[in-house]
Design a protein around this motif. Sequence first.
Motif, PDB file in Angstrom:
ATOM      1  N   THR A   7     -49.544   9.452  32.191  1.00  0.00           N
ATOM      2  CA  THR A   7     -48.185   9.133  31.777  1.00  0.00           C
ATOM      3  C   THR A   7     -47.284   8.901  32.987  1.00  0.00           C
ATOM      4  O   THR A   7     -46.485   7.968  33.015  1.00  0.00           O
ATOM      5  CB  THR A   7     -47.603  10.275  30.913  1.00  0.00           C
ATOM      6  OG1 THR A   7     -48.407  10.427  29.750  1.00  0.00           O
ATOM      7  CG2 THR A   7     -46.182   9.974  30.493  1.00  0.00           C
ATOM      8  N   GLN A   8     -47.407   9.716  34.003  1.00  0.00           N
ATOM      9  CA  GLN A   8     -46.621   9.548  35.221  1.00  0.00           C
ATOM     10  C   GLN A   8     -46.949   8.230  35.908  1.00  0.00           C
ATOM     11  O   GLN A   8     -46.054   7.518  36.381  1.00  0.00           O
ATOM     12  CB  GLN A   8     -46.861  10.719  36.177  1.00  0.00           C
ATOM     13  CG  GLN A   8     -46.282  12.050  35.694  1.00  0.00           C
ATOM     14  CD  GLN A   8     -46.677  13.207  36.573  1.00  0.00           C
ATOM     15  OE1 GLN A   8     -47.643  13.131  37.345  1.00  0.00           O
ATOM     16  NE2 GLN A   8     -45.954  14.317  36.446  1.00  0.00           N
ATOM     17  N   GLN A  10     -48.129   5.557  34.452  1.00  0.00           N
ATOM     18  CA  GLN A  10     -47.594   4.480  33.622  1.00  0.00           C
ATOM     19  C   GLN A  10     -46.088   4.334  33.809  1.00  0.00           C
ATOM     20  O   GLN A  10     -45.559   3.216  33.871  1.00  0.00           O
ATOM     21  CB  GLN A  10     -47.912   4.747  32.147  1.00  0.00           C
ATOM     22  CG  GLN A  10     -49.382   4.601  31.807  1.00  0.00           C
ATOM     23  CD  GLN A  10     -49.699   5.017  30.389  1.00  0.00           C
ATOM     24  OE1 GLN A  10     -49.012   5.885  29.813  1.00  0.00           O
ATOM     25  NE2 GLN A  10     -50.714   4.404  29.801  1.00  0.00           N
ATOM     26  N   ARG A  11     -45.392   5.451  33.914  1.00  0.00           N
ATOM     27  CA  ARG A  11     -43.946   5.399  34.104  1.00  0.00           C
ATOM     28  C   ARG A  11     -43.588   4.766  35.454  1.00  0.00           C
ATOM     29  O   ARG A  11     -42.643   3.973  35.547  1.00  0.00           O
ATOM     30  CB  ARG A  11     -43.350   6.800  34.005  1.00  0.00           C
ATOM     31  CG  ARG A  11     -43.312   7.347  32.583  1.00  0.00           C
ATOM     32  CD  ARG A  11     -42.795   8.758  32.563  1.00  0.00           C
ATOM     33  NE  ARG A  11     -42.722   9.279  31.199  1.00  0.00           N
ATOM     34  CZ  ARG A  11     -42.452  10.537  30.891  1.00  0.00           C
ATOM     35  NH1 ARG A  11     -42.218  11.418  31.850  1.00  0.00           N
ATOM     36  NH2 ARG A  11     -42.392  10.916  29.628  1.00  0.00           N
ATOM     37  N   LYS A  12     -44.320   5.128  36.470  1.00  0.00           N
ATOM     38  CA  LYS A  12     -44.063   4.546  37.787  1.00  0.00           C
ATOM     39  C   LYS A  12     -44.306   3.041  37.770  1.00  0.00           C
ATOM     40  O   LYS A  12     -43.524   2.267  38.337  1.00  0.00           O
ATOM     41  CB  LYS A  12     -44.956   5.211  38.840  1.00  0.00           C
ATOM     42  CG  LYS A  12     -44.540   6.631  39.187  1.00  0.00           C
ATOM     43  CD  LYS A  12     -45.464   7.227  40.248  1.00  0.00           C
ATOM     44  CE  LYS A  12     -45.027   8.634  40.621  1.00  0.00           C
ATOM     45  NZ  LYS A  12     -45.923   9.246  41.641  1.00  0.00           N
ATOM     46  N   ALA A  14     -44.120   1.073  35.187  1.00  0.00           N
ATOM     47  CA  ALA A  14     -43.075   0.435  34.386  1.00  0.00           C
ATOM     48  C   ALA A  14     -41.792   0.282  35.186  1.00  0.00           C
ATOM     49  O   ALA A  14     -41.111  -0.745  35.104  1.00  0.00           O
ATOM     50  CB  ALA A  14     -42.821   1.256  33.121  1.00  0.00           C
ATOM     51  N   THR A  15     -41.460   1.302  35.977  1.00  0.00           N
ATOM     52  CA  THR A  15     -40.254   1.235  36.808  1.00  0.00           C
ATOM     53  C   THR A  15     -40.376   0.131  37.848  1.00  0.00           C
ATOM     54  O   THR A  15     -39.442  -0.657  38.059  1.00  0.00           O
ATOM     55  CB  THR A  15     -40.004   2.583  37.510  1.00  0.00           C
ATOM     56  OG1 THR A  15     -39.807   3.604  36.526  1.00  0.00           O
ATOM     57  CG2 THR A  15     -38.775   2.510  38.403  1.00  0.00           C
TER      58      THR A  15
END
Length: 201
Positions: A7-8, A10-12, A14-15
């Motif tokens: 999840t981390q 993926q978030r990075k 996406a950012t």
Amino acid sequence: MNATRLTQTQRKAATRNKLRDAAARVFARQGLGGVSIDRLSEAAGFSRGAFYAHYADKQGLLLELLAASHETEIQAWTDLAGSAGDVAAMFAEMEQRFNRLAAEQDWWLLHGELQLHAQRDAAFGRQYQQFSDAVMRRIEHLLREIAARAAAPATLDVAQAAVCLRALGLGLMFERSTHTSPGAALVAYIRLLVGQGEKQA
């Protein structure tokens, strides 16, 4: 724990993608010097701190963006060289693909902006040169693939041809208003390089 790490990640990702998308829009239209990191971060929907969590400066972000775009485009052309039904089909598909790329105004405006900045800023110029050298190696490989498919003369100077092909491609994007099909012009040049010029309609 693995799910949290994923999840981390993926978030990075996406950012970074949002920052890159915002950069492509605002820098192409307002220029590298005309957009602050605060403005860029705001356009992407993030804080200034979020920007610096992923990039050291604007130039690094833009080089990453441009490198990814070139990688995607050159790989697509290389795939066409290997998978098209015949040589005529290969050139026809390449013409259409280049026309689609030339229609993406933000892409070629961004590239022009970076080229200008590389001439004005020596430190960035060195970074840009490394990027440019990597692009040239990929274009040389692409030309070898096209030449093999088209049974080009053994005398073809791939290194020099790659320089000219890249310069012509970028120039045609800026001159698109006077060319109904920039892809046709680019493909005509490639045909001449690989000894297929007489087959151009």
